[in-house]
Design an enzyme around this catalytic site. Structure first.
Site, PDB file in Angstrom:
ATOM      1  N   GLN A  33       0.812  -1.282  -0.235  1.00  0.00           N
ATOM      2  CA  GLN A  33       0.145  -0.146  -0.146  1.00  0.00           C
ATOM      3  C   GLN A  33       0.605   1.490  -0.043  1.00  0.00           C
ATOM      4  O   GLN A  33       1.080   1.466   0.768  1.00  0.00           O
ATOM      5  CB  GLN A  33      -0.414   0.338   1.237  1.00  0.00           C
ATOM      6  CG  GLN A  33      -2.210   1.696   1.892  1.00  0.00           C
ATOM      7  CD  GLN A  33      -2.560   0.942   2.128  1.00  0.00           C
ATOM      8  OE1 GLN A  33      -2.070   0.347   4.052  1.00  0.00           O
ATOM      9  NE2 GLN A  33      -3.246   1.514   2.593  1.00  0.00           N
ATOM     10  N   GLY A  34       1.067   2.187  -0.957  1.00  0.00           N
ATOM     11  CA  GLY A  34       1.555   3.577  -1.313  1.00  0.00           C
ATOM     12  C   GLY A  34       0.913   4.484  -0.795  1.00  0.00           C
ATOM     13  O   GLY A  34       0.578   5.637  -1.621  1.00  0.00           O
ATOM     14  N   TYR A  35       0.171   4.458   0.196  1.00  0.00           N
ATOM     15  CA  TYR A  35      -0.774   6.054   0.787  1.00  0.00           C
ATOM     16  C   TYR A  35       0.600   7.146   1.231  1.00  0.00           C
ATOM     17  O   TYR A  35       0.381   7.960   1.093  1.00  0.00           O
ATOM     18  CB  TYR A  35      -1.730   5.223   1.739  1.00  0.00           C
ATOM     19  CG  TYR A  35      -2.924   5.183   0.925  1.00  0.00           C
ATOM     20  CD1 TYR A  35      -3.120   4.370   0.451  1.00  0.00           C
ATOM     21  CD2 TYR A  35      -3.774   5.354   1.822  1.00  0.00           C
ATOM     22  CE1 TYR A  35      -4.299   4.271  -0.727  1.00  0.00           C
ATOM     23  CE2 TYR A  35      -5.358   5.267   1.635  1.00  0.00           C
ATOM     24  CZ  TYR A  35      -4.948   3.915   0.745  1.00  0.00           C
ATOM     25  OH  TYR A  35      -6.487   3.623  -0.100  1.00  0.00           O
ATOM     26  N   GLU A  56     -10.301  -0.772   5.682  1.00  0.00           N
ATOM     27  CA  GLU A  56      -8.690  -1.190   6.770  1.00  0.00           C
ATOM     28  C   GLU A  56      -8.725  -1.144   8.325  1.00  0.00           C
ATOM     29  O   GLU A  56      -8.753  -2.477   9.237  1.00  0.00           O
ATOM     30  CB  GLU A  56      -8.050  -0.227   6.171  1.00  0.00           C
ATOM     31  CG  GLU A  56      -6.438  -0.209   6.775  1.00  0.00           C
ATOM     32  CD  GLU A  56      -5.638   0.464   6.172  1.00  0.00           C
ATOM     33  OE1 GLU A  56      -6.158   1.300   5.718  1.00  0.00           O
ATOM     34  OE2 GLU A  56      -4.146   1.083   6.352  1.00  0.00           O
ATOM     35  N   ASN A  92      -4.827   6.313  15.952  1.00  0.00           N
ATOM     36  CA  ASN A  92      -6.620   6.269  17.112  1.00  0.00           C
ATOM     37  C   ASN A  92      -7.534   7.403  17.151  1.00  0.00           C
ATOM     38  O   ASN A  92      -8.440   7.916  17.325  1.00  0.00           O
ATOM     39  CB  ASN A  92      -6.458   5.324  17.972  1.00  0.00           C
ATOM     40  CG  ASN A  92      -6.242   4.043  17.978  1.00  0.00           C
ATOM     41  OD1 ASN A  92      -5.967   3.755  17.155  1.00  0.00           O
ATOM     42  ND2 ASN A  92      -6.634   3.805  18.953  1.00  0.00           N
ATOM     43  N   GLU A  93      -6.565   8.567  17.022  1.00  0.00           N
ATOM     44  CA  GLU A  93      -7.010  10.043  17.574  1.00  0.00           C
ATOM     45  C   GLU A  93      -7.577  10.313  15.881  1.00  0.00           C
ATOM     46  O   GLU A  93      -8.802  10.597  15.396  1.00  0.00           O
ATOM     47  CB  GLU A  93      -5.833  11.334  17.287  1.00  0.00           C
ATOM     48  CG  GLU A  93      -4.906  11.196  18.898  1.00  0.00           C
ATOM     49  CD  GLU A  93      -4.043   9.787  18.775  1.00  0.00           C
ATOM     50  OE1 GLU A  93      -3.483   8.825  17.419  1.00  0.00           O
ATOM     51  OE2 GLU A  93      -4.071   9.322  19.693  1.00  0.00           O
TER      52      GLU A  93
HETATM   53  C1  LIG Z   1       4.161   0.016  11.282  1.00  0.00           C
HETATM   54  C2  LIG Z   1       3.446   0.614  10.297  1.00  0.00           C
HETATM   55  C3  LIG Z   1       2.872   0.542   8.996  1.00  0.00           C
HETATM   56  C4  LIG Z   1       2.793   1.334   8.165  1.00  0.00           C
HETATM   57  N1  LIG Z   1       2.070   0.360   6.836  1.00  0.00           N
HETATM   58  C5  LIG Z   1       1.661   1.673   6.262  1.00  0.00           C
HETATM   59  C6  LIG Z   1       1.730   1.128   5.042  1.00  0.00           C
HETATM   60  O1  LIG Z   1       1.739  -0.091   4.021  1.00  0.00           O
HETATM   61  N2  LIG Z   1       1.199   2.072   3.534  1.00  0.00           N
HETATM   62  C7  LIG Z   1       0.802   3.414   4.148  1.00  0.00           C
HETATM   63  O2  LIG Z   1       0.552   4.177   3.106  1.00  0.00           O
HETATM   64  N3  LIG Z   1       1.204   3.799   4.881  1.00  0.00           N
HETATM   65  C8  LIG Z   1       1.626   2.545   5.689  1.00  0.00           C
HETATM   66  N4  LIG Z   1       1.800   2.988   7.525  1.00  0.00           N
HETATM   67  C9  LIG Z   1       1.735   5.216   7.726  1.00  0.00           C
HETATM   68  C10 LIG Z   1       0.745   5.599   8.494  1.00  0.00           C
HETATM   69  O3  LIG Z   1      -0.493   4.819   7.690  1.00  0.00           O
HETATM   70  C11 LIG Z   1       0.929   6.925   9.142  1.00  0.00           C
HETATM   71  O4  LIG Z   1       1.839   6.071  10.273  1.00  0.00           O
HETATM   72  C12 LIG Z   1      -0.308   7.187   9.894  1.00  0.00           C
HETATM   73  O5  LIG Z   1      -1.132   8.068   9.090  1.00  0.00           O
HETATM   74  C13 LIG Z   1      -0.124   8.067  10.606  1.00  0.00           C
HETATM   75  O6  LIG Z   1       0.624   9.285  10.013  1.00  0.00           O
HETATM   76  P1  LIG Z   1       2.467  10.049  10.619  1.00  0.00           P
HETATM   77  O7  LIG Z   1       3.216   8.818  11.069  1.00  0.00           O
HETATM   78  O8  LIG Z   1       3.176  10.757   9.050  1.00  0.00           O
HETATM   79  O9  LIG Z   1       2.432  10.894  12.235  1.00  0.00           O
HETATM   80  P2  LIG Z   1       1.664  11.829  11.798  1.00  0.00           P
HETATM   81  O10 LIG Z   1       0.098  12.593  11.102  1.00  0.00           O
HETATM   82  O11 LIG Z   1       2.081  12.861  11.893  1.00  0.00           O
HETATM   83  O12 LIG Z   1       0.555  12.344  13.633  1.00  0.00           O
HETATM   84  C14 LIG Z   1       1.299  12.353  14.177  1.00  0.00           C
HETATM   85  C15 LIG Z   1       0.577  12.074  15.916  1.00  0.00           C
HETATM   86  O13 LIG Z   1      -0.616  13.046  15.385  1.00  0.00           O
HETATM   87  C16 LIG Z   1      -2.072  12.532  15.562  1.00  0.00           C
HETATM   88  N5  LIG Z   1      -2.561  13.967  14.843  1.00  0.00           N
HETATM   89  C17 LIG Z   1      -2.585  13.911  13.540  1.00  0.00           C
HETATM   90  N6  LIG Z   1      -3.269  15.022  13.463  1.00  0.00           N
HETATM   91  C18 LIG Z   1      -4.193  14.713  13.944  1.00  0.00           C
HETATM   92  C19 LIG Z   1      -5.613  15.795  14.194  1.00  0.00           C
HETATM   93  N7  LIG Z   1      -6.169  16.596  13.331  1.00  0.00           N
HETATM   94  N8  LIG Z   1      -6.218  16.170  15.459  1.00  0.00           N
HETATM   95  C20 LIG Z   1      -5.203  14.802  16.925  1.00  0.00           C
HETATM   96  N9  LIG Z   1      -4.670  14.229  16.707  1.00  0.00           N
HETATM   97  C21 LIG Z   1      -3.433  13.710  15.535  1.00  0.00           C
HETATM   98  C22 LIG Z   1      -1.615  11.196  15.209  1.00  0.00           C
HETATM   99  O14 LIG Z   1      -2.682  10.387  15.817  1.00  0.00           O
HETATM  100  C23 LIG Z   1      -0.154  10.804  15.917  1.00  0.00           C
HETATM  101  O15 LIG Z   1      -0.349  10.740  16.762  1.00  0.00           O
HETATM  102  C24 LIG Z   1       2.683   2.938   8.463  1.00  0.00           C
HETATM  103  C25 LIG Z   1       3.040   3.069   9.639  1.00  0.00           C
HETATM  104  C26 LIG Z   1       3.753   2.115  11.100  1.00  0.00           C
HETATM  105  C27 LIG Z   1       3.538   2.612  11.567  1.00  0.00           C
END
Ligand SMILES: Cc1cc2nc3c(=O)[nH]c(=O)nc-3n(C[C@H](O)[C@H](O)[C@H](O)COP(=O)(O)OP(=O)(O)OC[C@H]3O[C@@H](n4cnc5c(N)ncnc54)[C@H](O)[C@@H]3O)c2cc1C
Lengths: 378, 399
Positions: B126-128, B244, B377-378
């Protein structure tokens, strides 16, 4: 009552903090994950020269007559950068056992070189079967044999067991629980280095009928040794809490910094109230841990065993509740980057997790607290 | 309404159990009973075994080669697989892009991609996410330029789970930067073997290379690999997030870790001559988690029934994600506590703990991610507050 740190204590904190930022940034701890010993003799020697290793010992032992609080200051500062040198094993647990119960000759042989930074110790009490009941149960045996004894059994997850020059080992002897000093390079001592979750090392140590002479028995076997090991366990638990304060503080600081800089939805994520509240809860838990730990550090030197137990157990419980909350949320608020091995925040989670099980976990301390007559008194 | 299974359903359970008993190769069984940790090769081997039986996609309709199980059968199937400790299959094809292709794909796309997802011939990832587009997915920058019959893709994806094993990646890419962020996104299916795709595995705090950085440099993607309308990718992305969430919050892995917890407790001395399983206060802690599991399980059953009735997962699916992931983490925490000092173990190097305990530490660390990925979860709470509770939003509040 006086809850102010003295000038000297504040200075000590600054000196240790300076040293750590100069000599042992977190990158050093990370590098040492690959090292079979897990720490460096040269740095230990430096700590000896700086006098830190002598702090909590009486002047008669070549120390500075400090209290546990002084040791706690050092441990907390070392914890901030996850400095892996065996301060707690050598100075706080095994070292205090020798200071409290050893005779002059024993202190000369095994403690003096430690204070100088030339040797280290380990406290070997945990076994596969005794869980956290190290003062109450020892499957390792010390059997009379001619003029001396032989030691048989296995100790597990011994902190600094992989490197210590001398091991302080608990065993069931002819007169009850007995504390024995064993030079680690003796025949009949088999050490296996194991990796731990926090990137450090520990040892599983087997004693295969190791010969022990009477002058290697530390303190009086039986009730005195039970009380001594119980006290050492509290010292170890209080030190784990002190380290956790450092770990939690840095995890908290890193997280607040990240909340200010990470941008999503065109704003720093710290602007989201859900995260502001979380950060405030982390702050609160961190302060509770700091406070409970200070109480434990002050009580752990006291003779009132019940007060000591309750203060230490309350702090260890707060480590498990509040310290872990800070560590978990630190990862959570870092998002995906917090799950990468490359980022330092994960190292703080892992150290916090390890500290949680050293010298009694949450359930053990809760149970002990609940059993205290002083708690049950109405 | 009736909560107990019918005799036919119990017969089905027997059938699943007998199949697992007979079809699981010894080397997989050994791991299933001990560490519960499988290599990608073993996961794909099990995938093919299920495929042959026609059970690899319990949730796919029969017309696409799915097992066509009803809600109850799917639940029973998941439960039996978890109880047996069978490898969890890669979800990216079967549970993520597969259903999307069924829903949004052209007949040619369905024919091209679905059979190979089923057979396991093609593995997906998955490339999101991108370094600066995680929770705020719509701000993604990875760009696909329209060149008539093909796109040229440039940019970076990150945290790509098991990208190093994947043949194909489904990507959200930017095809228009002129208007609203959400309106210039398209959904592309990209062959990982195309020149210009580079995958760099990264270690997680669990100590394994479970995700990757994925780079695209002048990668040519034929137009026929566009899923759904050009600049209409956001609708697909949102549809997928619903799936998902229910997937991540599913009961299988929880049931398995609850079982492991009990088995581990039975082998951990309590330090007073018995095991932790004999300790009433330990049992209460474990019981509290299992009781919550029961409530969660019932939510899941209701959710499956909803889907069975043809309704798409709604914001309620966020409940499953939030409860399932936090409960999973609590089970991990108790398992670590249960192991006592053995929880210090890291990959049994050298062997120091029984096989059942070997991976607990690694999983405890890695599973902190479950509350982050799949929409943190947020973010789930934000969605629920807005969509489910209808709470007002402040101007500056995003998502
Ligand atoms: C082990 C693992 C596997 C993954 N696999 C994939 C994959 O296969 N393909 C893919 O595309 N992605 C994948 N991901 C990425 C995942 O979807 C992102 O990590 C996730 O969406 C959070 O984005 P971020 O890491 O940039 O954190 P950020 O968005 O920077 O968030 C940091 C913190 O801020 C909080 N936050 C952000 N915005 C808000 C808001 N508006 N209100 C309250 N809190 C907020 C978040 O909940 C988090 O606690 C994976 C991540 C992990 C850790």
């Amino acid at each position: 009552m006086d809850l102010q740190y003295t000038e000297e204590q504040l200075m000590l904190r600054n000196t240790v903090a300076d040293f750590v930022s100069r000599e042992s940034p977190i990158s050093r701890a990370r590098k040492l994950h690959e090292d079979e010993t897990g720490w460096e003799a040269a740095v230990w020697k430096q700590m000896g020269e700086l006098g830190w290793l002598a702090f909590p010992f009486a002047e008669s032992l070549g120390g500075f007559g400090g209290q546990f609080v002084d040791a706690a200051i050092i441990v907390e500062e070392l914890g901030k950068a996850l400095v892996p040198e065996p301060f707690v094993a050598s100075i706080v647990t095994a070292g205090q056992a020798l200071a409290l119960a050893g005779n002059e000759q024993q202190q000369q042989n095994w403690l003096a070189p430690v204070l100088a930074g030339e040797a280290t110790l380990a406290f070997a009490a945990s076994e596969a079967d005794n869980r956290y009941h190290i003062a109450e149960r020892a499957g390792t045996t010390l059997d009379a044999n001619g003029n001396g004894y032989i030691l048989t059994g296995e100790k597990v997850w011994v902190d600094n067991g992989q490197a210590a020059d001398t091991l302080l080992v608990t065993a069931s002897g002819p007169d009850g629980l007995t504390l024995v000093a064993v030079e680690a390079d003796r025949d009949g001592v088999e050490r296996r280095t194991v990796k731990t979750i926090d990137g450090r090392r520990a040892a599983i140590i087997r004693f295969n009928g190791t010969p022990i002479s009477a002058d290697h028995i530390v303190g009086n076997p039986g009730d005195d040794t039970v009380a001594l090991v119980d006290r050492v366990r509290d010292l170890g638990a209080a030190a784990a809490c002190a380290e956790a304060v450092g770990v939690s503080q840095v995890a908290f600081d890193m997280t607040v910094e990240y909340l200010k800089t990470r941008v999503q939805f065109d704003v720093p994520i710290g602007a989201f109230q859900a995260l502001q509240h979380r950060a405030v809860d982390m702050f609160i838990e961190n302060e509770l841990l700091r406070a409970a730990t200070l109480a434990a550090a002050l009580r752990v030197d006291e003779d009132d065993v019940s007060e000591r137990h309750m203060a230490v157990s309350a702090a260890k419980k707060q480590l498990a509740v509040g310290g872990k909350f800070v560590a978990y949320q630190a990862i959570q608020l870092h998002g995906g980057i917090g799950i990468t091995e490359e980022h330092d925040i994960g190292l703080y989670l892992k150290r916090m997790q390890a500290l949680g099980v050293l010298f009694g976990d949450e359930a053990w301390h809760e149970a002990r607290y609940a059993d205290e007559p002083a708690f049950q008194a109405r | 309404m009736d909560l107990s299974f019918t005799p036919e359903q119990e017969t089905f359970r027997e059938e699943v159990r007998a199949f697992i008993q007979e079809a699981m190769p010894p080397h997989i069984r050994e791991k299933a009973e001990k560490s519960g940790q499988f290599t990608m090769d073993e996961i794909m081997e099990w995938h093919r075994i299920l495929y042959k039986k026609g059970w690899v996609a319990p949730h796919w309709p029969k017309e696409y080669g799915g097992a066509g199980f009803d809600a109850a059968q799917r639940f029973i199937f998941t439960e039996e697989m978890a109880l047996a400790g069978a490898p969890g299959l890669s979800p990216f094809g079967l549970s993520m892009v597969g259903p999307l292709i069924m829903h949004f794909g052209t007949p040619a796309q369905k024919e091209r991609f679905l059979p190979k997802i089923l057979s396991g011939e093609e593995v997906w990832c998955q490339g999101y996410s991108e370094p600066n587009a995680g929770s705020d997915l719509a701000s993604l920058k990875c760009k696909a330029e329209d060149k008539g019959d093909h796109f040229v893709v440039n940019g970076q994806k990150t945290w790509t789970t098991y990208g190093q094993y994947a043949d194909w990646i489904f990507c959200l890419v930017r095809t228009d930067s002129s208007g609203k962020k959400q309106e210039g996104i398209s959904f592309l299916l990209i062959d990982m073997k195309t020149p210009g795709v580079k995958v760099v595995p990264m270690l997680t705090i669990g100590g394994t290379p479970a995700f990757c950085d994925t780079y695209f440099e002048d990668v040519e993607v034929p137009k026929e690999n566009l899923l759904g309308p050009q600049n209409g990718g956001w609708t697909l992305a949102k549809a997928l997030l619903g799936h998902e969430r229910t997937m991540i919050g599913g009961t299988g892995p929880l049931l398995r870790s609850l079982n492991n917890l009990k088995r581990i407790a039975a082998e951990c001395p309590d330090g007073q001559g018995q095991t932790l399983a004999d300790d009433p206060s330990w049992r209460r802690r474990a019981a509290a988690l299992e009781m919550r599991y029961r409530a969660h399980e019932m939510v899941v059953l209701k959710q499956i029934a909803e889907q069975q009735a043809g309704r798409q997962p709604g914001p309620e699916a966020s409940i499953m994600k939030i409860v399932g992931t936090t409960l999973g983490q609590q089970i991990d925490e108790l398992t670590m506590d249960t192991m006592g000092l053995n929880s210090l173990n890291w990959f049994n190097d050298p062997p120091a703990v029984p096989p059942l305990q070997e991976w607990v530490g690694s999983n405890f660390c890695y599973n902190r991610a479950t509350t982050i990925f799949g929409g943190s979860n947020e973010i789930q709470r934000n969605i629920m507050a807005k969509m489910l509770l209808g709470l007002p939003t402040l101007k500056f509040q995003a998502s």
